[in-house]
Motif scaffolding. Structure first.
Motif: not given
Lengths: 332, 190
Positions: A179, A284, A288-289, A293
């Protein structure tokens, strides 16, 4: 030696070609995915007409990336009156070329067994010191576990299973590091939520505001290529590279000792496809992030790096070190 | 006198976040799953042959949900013999706020009931505002508006004139409330 050079040249050429294609496709993927995410249709008007017919190839708007590139090449290359001629002309090419060179070592830096390929890949893909630190620390934990800097070895070590059913990928050993690494990587790519250096609403385009036409295009293109680089790095380090779960060089070994034989050629093809699919999924995910955000404030970006991610990365590294040491004790 | 600088005690709308929201990562995952869910949902619809977005591909597609009383393209109603019901009175052209109707009258002395008819009846759709006043003004129910919209996107505004032929024939309508005698019957005294 000459033979080696030729082979490496072919590999690097393949890497570069793959990268440029990915970058070109990603410009389209980004527009399309953002549209689909927000209940829109997205670019679908550019077409190529087959000459002498009325057949128009639209192909879901794929040609929009071509049209964009053409537009950027044909536009006026406006230069501001006061600029450092040399640095101004060099900058976009420097960004673009270094980005390209990074990727040349990613799939085939595996075979170079050189720590500089890894460090060079990390460094050239990065712009911001603080996130590079986090990135380096997270990767250090992995290196401790795998005991090597050779990307080939790292991928090879991820081929087994843990506890009999989990694939032995980096993300299983180091979920926090995964992460943190991904966050830091996105931050270094300077995209939303970390696009403070560009920040359209405040700074127009940040450091490439004064660039027009294809020079701006090179910066944009470099950004998309960096997405691909990050995806490839993440796939290599954390997602097991070309490994499918339960797959060996001779076939599948499912839990419960079911063995399915697969010919070697098919295995190679499947592994190539696996790597590509993983890279695509990660690209992808980054898109998306970027379209989900909201942006950080500038102080939040730095606080996030130094007060949140850096300590976490250190803790993660410490725990990993102790764990590796303990496992070593048990083994001997 | 208190010369101390004003010190804000706190924001009235200071966000009160739970520890769950403070941890940030969980809320990020929630947001990502919302947008990702929309993406997958729309992709699935697209893969299974439906549209994800509600967007209509203009000009290729026509919306199915135009209201029945939508003021769209004009129709010139016609008599049973196909001649326009219009009597070239110019009321519609006069009332038209966009001044987009042009009528040239023709005179037929043999037709005692309706000696005047339009030789030329044209509507400029590059200027028409679809207000429907022409329909209201017409004393003969000779002009109507139907719910279908004209195919406006064109490269040349001169192509946006609709001529009498098309107005009469693209969607032929007649006035069922007025039974007209055949033309031979209502020929006046010559």
């Amino acid at each position: 030696v000459i033979q080696d050079l030729v082979i490496h040249a072919v590999f690097i050429g393949y890497g570069l070609g793959l990268l440029l294609t990915l970058g070109l496709v990603l410009t389209w993927v980004e527009r399309k995915q953002a549209a689909i995410m927000s209940d829109r249709i997205g670019a679908n008007r550019a077409y190529v007409r087959i000459p002498f017919t009325q057949i128009k190839l639209v192909w879901l708007g794929l040609f929009h990336s071509l049209a964009d590139g053409l537009k950027m090449i044909l536009k006026e290359d406006f230069k501001p009156r006061s600029y450092d001629r040399f640095a101004y002309a060099l900058a976009p090419w420097l960004t673009f070329t270094t980005v390209l060179l990074v990727f040349a070592v990613i799939p085939f830096g595996w075979s170079s067994s050189n720590k500089f390929s890894l460090l060079g890949a990390l460094r050239a893909g990065s712009q911001m010191i603080s996130y590079e630190l986090v990135m380096g620390l997270t990767v250090l934990g992995l290196i401790l576990i795998y005991g090597t800097l050779d990307l080939t070895q790292i991928v090879h070590q991820q081929s087994g299973t843990v506890l009999g059913f989990l694939p032995a990928w980096g993300i299983v050993y180091q979920p926090f590091a995964a992460i943190l690494f991904l966050t830091a990587a996105i931050a270094e790519n300077r995209r939303i939520p970390f696009d403070l250096p560009e920040a359209e609403s405040e700074l127009i385009a940040g450091y490439f505001t004064e660039y027009s036409a294809m020079k701006m295009g090179l910066f944009m293109f470099a950004e998309f290529i960096e997405i691909a680089i990050i995806a490839a790095l993440f796939t290599t380090l954390f997602l097991g590279g070309y490994n499918l779960p339960y797959m060996t060089d001779s076939g599948f070994v499912l839990p419960g000792k079911h063995i399915v034989d697969v010919p070697h050629g098919a295995v190679v093809v499947i592994q190539l496809l696996t790597f590509l699919v993983k890279v695509f999924v990660m690209c992808s995910f980054q898109i998306l992030v970027r379209w989900t955000l909201p942006r950080f404030r500038w102080d939040q970006v730095l606080h996030f790096a130094w007060k949140f991610m850096f300590p976490l990365a250190l803790v993660n590294l410490t725990v990993t070190t102790v764990a590796v040491w303990a496992v070593g004790l048990v083994d001997t | 006198v208190n010369r101390q600088p004003y010190k804000r005690k706190g924001y009235w709308n200071r966000p009160a976040m739970t520890w769950w929201e403070r941890a940030y990562l969980f809320e990020i995952v929630r947001g990502l799953s919302i947008t990702g869910g929309v993406f997958l949902h729309n992709m699935w619809r697209w893969i299974s042959g439906r549209k994800g977005a509600l967007t209509t591909y203009y000009p290729e597609e026509t919306r199915a949900d135009y209201a029945a009383h939508n003021r769209g393209k004009h129709v010139l109603t016609q008599r049973p013999d196909g001649s326009p019901q219009c009597i070239a009175c110019n009321l519609c052209a006069t009332v038209c706020p966009a001044l987009c109707i042009e009528i040239d009258a023709a005179f037929d002395p043999d037709d005692a009931a309706h000696p005047k008819s339009p030789a030329r009846f044209e509507i400029d759709y590059s200027r028409c505002i679809f207000c429907g006043l022409c329909v209201e003004a017409c004393p003969e129910d000779a002009i109507r508006m139907v719910k279908e919209v004209p195919d406006l996107p064109l490269y040349d505004r001169r192509d946006m004139w609709l001529k009498k032929d098309e107005l009469l024939n693209w969607n032929p309508q007649r006035d069922v409330a007025k039974p007209y005698p055949a033309r031979s019957d209502r020929a006046g005294p010559a």
